[in-house]
Design a protein around this motif. Structure first.
Motif, PDB file in Angstrom:
ATOM      1  N   SER A  38      19.919 -32.961 -45.349  1.00  0.00           N
ATOM      2  CA  SER A  38      19.885 -33.069 -43.674  1.00  0.00           C
ATOM      3  C   SER A  38      20.526 -31.435 -43.481  1.00  0.00           C
ATOM      4  N   GLY A  39      20.902 -30.540 -44.435  1.00  0.00           N
ATOM      5  CA  GLY A  39      21.250 -29.202 -44.014  1.00  0.00           C
ATOM      6  C   GLY A  39      22.525 -29.016 -43.734  1.00  0.00           C
ATOM      7  N   LEU A  40      23.305 -30.061 -43.710  1.00  0.00           N
ATOM      8  CA  LEU A  40      24.852 -29.958 -43.434  1.00  0.00           C
ATOM      9  C   LEU A  40      25.460 -29.126 -44.622  1.00  0.00           C
ATOM     10  N   PHE A  41      25.269 -29.574 -45.864  1.00  0.00           N
ATOM     11  CA  PHE A  41      25.709 -28.661 -46.940  1.00  0.00           C
ATOM     12  C   PHE A  41      24.551 -27.935 -47.711  1.00  0.00           C
ATOM     13  N   LYS A  42      24.619 -26.920 -48.317  1.00  0.00           N
ATOM     14  CA  LYS A  42      23.517 -26.425 -49.104  1.00  0.00           C
ATOM     15  C   LYS A  42      23.737 -26.368 -50.538  1.00  0.00           C
ATOM     16  N   LYS A  43      22.906 -26.366 -51.408  1.00  0.00           N
ATOM     17  CA  LYS A  43      22.889 -26.225 -52.939  1.00  0.00           C
ATOM     18  C   LYS A  43      22.801 -24.667 -53.137  1.00  0.00           C
ATOM     19  N   ASN A  44      23.713 -24.392 -53.912  1.00  0.00           N
ATOM     20  CA  ASN A  44      23.933 -22.941 -54.262  1.00  0.00           C
ATOM     21  C   ASN A  44      24.262 -23.076 -55.795  1.00  0.00           C
ATOM     22  N   SER A  45      23.190 -22.962 -56.426  1.00  0.00           N
ATOM     23  CA  SER A  45      23.162 -22.762 -57.980  1.00  0.00           C
ATOM     24  C   SER A  45      23.704 -23.968 -58.420  1.00  0.00           C
ATOM     25  N   THR A  46      24.888 -24.028 -59.236  1.00  0.00           N
ATOM     26  CA  THR A  46      25.604 -25.439 -59.785  1.00  0.00           C
ATOM     27  C   THR A  46      26.543 -25.983 -58.476  1.00  0.00           C
ATOM     28  N   ARG A  47      26.711 -25.175 -57.514  1.00  0.00           N
ATOM     29  CA  ARG A  47      27.840 -25.575 -56.577  1.00  0.00           C
ATOM     30  C   ARG A  47      27.190 -26.035 -55.254  1.00  0.00           C
ATOM     31  N   VAL A  48      28.237 -26.581 -54.271  1.00  0.00           N
ATOM     32  CA  VAL A  48      27.644 -26.983 -53.009  1.00  0.00           C
ATOM     33  C   VAL A  48      28.280 -26.120 -52.070  1.00  0.00           C
ATOM     34  N   GLU A  49      27.639 -25.595 -51.307  1.00  0.00           N
ATOM     35  CA  GLU A  49      28.091 -24.757 -50.144  1.00  0.00           C
ATOM     36  C   GLU A  49      28.436 -25.671 -49.046  1.00  0.00           C
ATOM     37  N   LEU A  50      29.616 -25.556 -48.435  1.00  0.00           N
ATOM     38  CA  LEU A  50      30.201 -26.372 -47.166  1.00  0.00           C
ATOM     39  C   LEU A  50      29.743 -25.240 -46.026  1.00  0.00           C
ATOM     40  N   PRO A  51      29.932 -26.261 -44.668  1.00  0.00           N
ATOM     41  CA  PRO A  51      29.603 -25.366 -43.705  1.00  0.00           C
ATOM     42  C   PRO A  51      30.516 -24.257 -43.204  1.00  0.00           C
ATOM     43  N   ASP A  52      31.550 -24.231 -44.044  1.00  0.00           N
ATOM     44  CA  ASP A  52      32.568 -23.060 -43.411  1.00  0.00           C
ATOM     45  C   ASP A  52      32.170 -21.961 -44.914  1.00  0.00           C
TER      46      ASP A  52
END
Length: 349
Positions: free
Chosen positions: A288-302
């Motif tokens: 949904s775009g609320l979180f983002k996939k960043n390589s092996t990690r997950v990028e949160l809204p903050d």
């Protein structure tokens, strides 16, 4: 016009008939039974705060050892925990459950009654008799009640039992008709009584199909009667040391009257803790775009970047009420027919 229509309804003699504007007795969903898993709730009702409609039949179908009973007990546990005065009527055709199994899942054994049954006719008579008695009670005296049948696939018929006793080896060709007649009657009564029902059933591989596919046993009766049918399959869930700690259950919506069919989600069933409420939310958050996939990690809204395992190890920290409300909209868009979140009062002002 309403007086004219009302007179026709009254003339019918059907005490449950009503004008649509007044609500449909037995058909309208007055609430939901939380399954204990946000994503499963979403698959069934298009809301993570929903679940199994409180007056419909849910069928859990799968091959042997796909966790149908274990899955069912998880929902039963959540139902009883959420409703302190609720009871469960558990019809067991497999001798698959024990008192220890209920206790191990945190289920109050004083609020569950088990009914051993061997034929469809036995189940039909006992279930309908109980529901009829339930409907005779004043509404204020009715306690939240759930019926479980585990499983339809193991139920015989009176004819088959008689033939077996007489040494006959002919196949019972009446079983599908008996199943269909059972649920023709029971479905309406459950809807009026607002009693949800969970039923497990076996599947088999269709021989000669162009595309490999599973089919539910028991004929077409259950397909028409159940408002929701989930096909289950599984894979092992392992911890970081490689030890098997549970199963990942693949849930495919074979039939759904409230959400899109053929959608698939995964539910984690841990041997010690049961159903994981949060499993799968990271995937829908990323989609949904609320979180983002960043390589092996997950990028949160903050902007914080964490591993997915970190989120699931401490879900309450990351899945706050604000995040869950946003995910509820994403789930609606993903699973509902139309896929557009209805406008709120704030949006229309």
């Amino acid at each position: 016009m309403s007086d004219f229509l009302s007179s026709l309804v009254k003339t019918s003699g059907n005490k449950y008939a009503s004008i649509v504007d007044d609500g449909l007795e037995g058909s309208d969903v007055g609430g939901f039974v939380d399954t204990g898993c946000y994503m499963l709730n979403g698959l069934l009702s298009a809301s993570i705060y929903g679940g199994l409609p409180n007056n419909k039949i849910l069928a859990l179908a799968g091959e042997s050892s796909t966790g149908k009973t274990y899955f069912t007990l998880g929902i039963v546990s959540k139902f009883l925990n959420d409703n302190p005065d609720a009871v469960v009527l558990y019809f067991d055709s497999e001798q698959a459950v024990t008192s220890e199994m209920f206790k191990d899942r945190g289920i109050d054994p004083k609020r569950v009654a088990v009914f051993p049954v061997s034929t469809i006719e036995e189940f039909r008579h006992q279930a309908i008799t109980i529901v009829d008695k339930y409907l005779e009670l004043d509404k204020e005296d009715r306690k939240p009640t759930m019926i479980v049948l585990d499983s339809l696939g193991m139920l015989s018929t009176t004819k088959e039992m008689t033939d077996t006793a007489d040494g006959k080896e002919t196949r019972d060709m009446t079983r599908a008709q008996v199943v269909k007649s059972t649920f023709r009657v029971l479905t309406v009564k459950l809807g009026i009584a607002k009693i949800p029902m969970i039923m497990t059933n076996h599947t088999y591989q269709v021989v000669g199909a162009y595309v490999p596919m599973s089919e539910m046993g028991g004929g077409t009766g259950l397909k028409y009667a159940a408002s929701t049918i989930l096909y289950l399959s599984k894979k092992k869930d392992k911890d970081s040391a490689g030890a098997i700690v549970g199963n990942i259950i693949h849930c495919k919506l074979y039939k759904g009257r409230f959400t899109k069919e053929n959608k698939v989600i995964d539910v984690r069933l841990n041997y010690d803790t049961g159903i994981d409420p949060y499993y799968g939310l990271v995937d829908i958050a990323i989609k949904s775009g609320l979180f983002k996939k960043n390589s092996t990690r997950v990028e949160l809204p903050d902007g914080t970047k964490v591993f997915e395992k970190t989120i699931y190890d401490n879900p309450e920290k990351y899945f706050t009420k604000e995040v869950l409300d946003l995910l509820d909209k994403a789930v609606y868009n993903e699973f509902s027919y139309g896929g557009v979140e209805p406008s709120s009062e704030e949006d229309t002002e």
